[in-house]
Design an enzyme around this catalytic site. Sequence first.
Site, PDB file in Angstrom:
ATOM      1  N   LYS A   1     -19.710  41.616 -25.790  1.00  0.00           N
ATOM      2  CA  LYS A   1     -19.379  40.218 -25.544  1.00  0.00           C
ATOM      3  C   LYS A   1     -17.864  40.003 -25.583  1.00  0.00           C
ATOM      4  CE  LYS A   1     -19.445  36.012 -28.046  1.00  0.00           C
ATOM      5  NZ  LYS A   1     -19.960  35.252 -29.187  1.00  0.00           N
TER       6      LYS A   1
ATOM      7  N   ASP B   1     -23.249  34.167 -25.256  1.00  0.00           N
ATOM      8  CA  ASP B   1     -23.271  33.751 -26.652  1.00  0.00           C
ATOM      9  C   ASP B   1     -24.517  32.890 -26.878  1.00  0.00           C
ATOM     10  OD1 ASP B   1     -22.732  31.337 -25.444  1.00  0.00           O
ATOM     11  OD2 ASP B   1     -20.956  30.884 -26.650  1.00  0.00           O
TER      12      ASP B   1
END
Length: 214
Positions: free
Chosen positions: A124, A142
């Site tokens: 991420k 997220d």
Amino acid sequence: MARQLDYHKIHEIFTRFHAADPEPEGELNHVNAYTLLVAVALSAQATDAGVNKATKALFEIVDTPQKMLDLGEEQLTQHIKTIGLYRNKAKNVMKLSRILVEEYDGIVPSSRAALQSLPGVGRKTANVVLNMWWRYPAQAVDTHIFRVGNRTGICPGKNVDIVERAIEDNVPAEFQLHAHHWLILHGRYHCKARKPMCPTCIIADLCPFEEKTV
């Protein structure tokens, strides 16, 4: 989990997102690729606002890996002690800074594999840096994107990896660059976890979320 929307509805959703905000930006403050990398690494399990508050003074004196090494772990810890897991994050920032100096001449690499090899940098974080700095259409999933993707049917999936692939597969190419920012901002300010603002949502008529609020 909502059923996946068809191409035409997804295209219309992102057309509306684009019309409302043509150039969405991430909310983490930074001055270059290195400070962006540090800010994103610090943002794990923390809010962007909290990270910005902690890094405001830090980034005024530190904007390169070497300057971070010169600052030292103890001083870095003092700057970021208001952020969750700050001690472990400080150790990782120092380690990744040393690796950048010793192996990359102080330059943040533009490779996902190289970024993910750095301490405290996961997929991420790597995707955020690739997207925001090098404008690569990487999708950083997220909790906001996971929620919005599943509620709306844009990119449904049981885990973040599936949702990431669904964005890449389902979102039209013309919207790929900013897709994750639009989804994050929509989840943060409109499609909230507990009280989604469905009555004022610009895509409410296209969204199959059954528990629409009134």
